[in-house]
Motif scaffolding. Structure first.
Motif, PDB file in Angstrom:
ATOM      1  N   UNK B 169       0.837  -0.930  -0.078  1.00 45.44           N
ATOM      2  CA  UNK B 169       0.118   0.187  -0.029  1.00 45.44           C
ATOM      3  C   UNK B 169       0.926   1.412  -0.147  1.00 45.44           C
ATOM      4  N   UNK B 170       1.957   1.137   0.445  1.00 45.29           N
ATOM      5  CA  UNK B 170       2.993   2.345   0.876  1.00 45.29           C
ATOM      6  C   UNK B 170       3.542   2.600  -0.654  1.00 45.29           C
ATOM      7  N   UNK B 171       3.897   1.667  -1.465  1.00 47.25           N
ATOM      8  CA  UNK B 171       4.056   1.758  -2.739  1.00 47.25           C
ATOM      9  C   UNK B 171       3.178   2.361  -3.545  1.00 47.25           C
ATOM     10  N   UNK B 172       1.955   2.126  -3.432  1.00 45.19           N
ATOM     11  CA  UNK B 172       0.836   2.420  -4.191  1.00 45.19           C
ATOM     12  C   UNK B 172       0.520   3.827  -3.766  1.00 45.19           C
ATOM     13  N   UNK B 173       0.742   4.282  -2.664  1.00 48.42           N
ATOM     14  CA  UNK B 173       0.417   5.579  -2.238  1.00 48.42           C
ATOM     15  C   UNK B 173       1.596   6.616  -2.815  1.00 48.42           C
ATOM     16  N   UNK B 174       2.749   5.943  -2.583  1.00 47.44           N
ATOM     17  CA  UNK B 174       4.028   6.826  -3.040  1.00 47.44           C
ATOM     18  C   UNK B 174       3.702   7.095  -4.725  1.00 47.44           C
ATOM     19  N   UNK B 175       3.550   5.995  -5.402  1.00 45.76           N
ATOM     20  CA  UNK B 175       3.263   6.367  -6.754  1.00 45.76           C
ATOM     21  C   UNK B 175       2.133   7.440  -6.943  1.00 45.76           C
ATOM     22  N   UNK B 176       0.988   7.070  -6.426  1.00 45.83           N
ATOM     23  CA  UNK B 176      -0.254   8.216  -6.687  1.00 45.83           C
ATOM     24  C   UNK B 176       0.060   9.599  -6.236  1.00 45.83           C
ATOM     25  N   UNK B 177       0.949   9.875  -5.183  1.00 44.73           N
ATOM     26  CA  UNK B 177       1.319  11.061  -4.813  1.00 44.73           C
ATOM     27  C   UNK B 177       2.291  11.671  -5.856  1.00 44.73           C
TER      28      UNK B 177
END
Lengths: 211, 211
Positions: B169-177
């Protein structure tokens, strides 16, 4: 490029914007040049790659290169468009088979993770385009996100997704997918991609679902 | 670099891995070199930038450059670490003020969007690191994501977020940001950042919240 990827992409779709060769032989030559360019640019980068590195690997005479491309910049730009079309060709059939808006997003991420884990060089090439061919770089992401936006808006219109879901969520999802592909498909294959897909999709599905 | 960003980042944190100058004058020189490097590399790219372009813009003698850096590669690498620390310094205070796990993620994205919309060059520099200093590039993202992972795991442990939420989830959120910052903070300011933040955070919050 893998054989599977090559077979999936008709050359007229793959290099949109370029004249499509009229003969089968011409289409094979163009395909060979693009595949060789992907390997050379992907391995050595734009600056260290020469046109003759590409023609030698493709088994194509230097003169033939100039039938299709005016310069090294020109084939690099065509390659970015080609890779963008390869991703689309790999992902679209899975998306179209999915029965609803949420499973379409899962199919898109699953297809993308699968593609990049086979095509490790795609990040180096697309990312170098930010410097070598910024218009192609923006074009790749803008056209990818336009497809995601259209899917999300259709899902919202059918009442499957929250009202108002659209472009912002599409950029968020595109970024998520790109980073998950980079981390788990390219940098390290230390985690089962099916598990990565399941976890990421749970976030997206709960985030988008209409309640 | 804006004055605000400069003031926020103590040099010892900003260039971790480098020896911290012992004098105030030395710290000012190092800061001037890094700020000049950001402007030069950001505007012209790594290859077209010379060490003298950096020292001239910084108003520092060429000999002083070599007190701090062995080469152009060396200052580029330090700059990536420095920008990474600047993002962290900009975002962390807002995150620490937020009362719970979900509002921490909103504060992090809000702080990031605010930072990149002022520091337009950050993407060009960090992204070029993929080619010029791949270890610094990976290091930037791995350390950013490690902070997000720690926040999410803490939120899950407190029962605010779904069980098992963490690195994926952290990689997903970082990519989103990163993608939202690129699209709405750098490529086009055609959309209110507060609205982008609200929409993106609704996706993340509903995706992560324990029910």
């Amino acid at each position: 490029m893998t054989d599977a990827a090559k077979q999936q992409v008709p050359i007229d779709e793959a290099v949109s914007g370029l004249p499509v060769p009229k003969t089968e032989r011409g289409r094979r030559t163009l395909r060979a040049l693009l595949d060789a360019a992907a390997l050379e640019f992907g391995a050595s980068g734009f600056h260290a790659t020469g046109i003759t590195d590409i023609t030698r690997r493709a088994g194509v005479a230097l003169g033939s290169f100039y039938t299709y491309f005016a310069s090294k910049e020109d084939i690099f730009r065509a390659l970015v468009t080609d890779l963008s079309a390869q991703v689309k060709a790999h992902v679209t059939p899975r998306v179209e088979e999915a029965p609803d808006a949420l499973s379409r997003e899962k199919a898109a991420l699953g297809g993308y993770l699968d593609f990049v884990s086979q095509q490790q060089l795609i990040y180096r090439i697309i990312d170098e385009a930010e410097f070598v061919a910024p218009d192609a770089y923006q074009g790749h992401y803008r056209s990818t996100v336009a497809r995601v936006t259209a899917r999300l808006e259709a899902g919202a219109a059918r009442g499957e997704l929250k009202e108002g879901v659209g472009e912002v969520e599409a950029w968020a999802i595109a970024g998520m997918n790109v980073f998950l592909g980079l981390r788990y498909g390219v940098w390290g294959k230390d985690r089962d991609l099916a598990e990565v897909l399941a976890r990421a999709h749970e976030l997206v599905a709960d985030g988008l679902r209409r309640r």
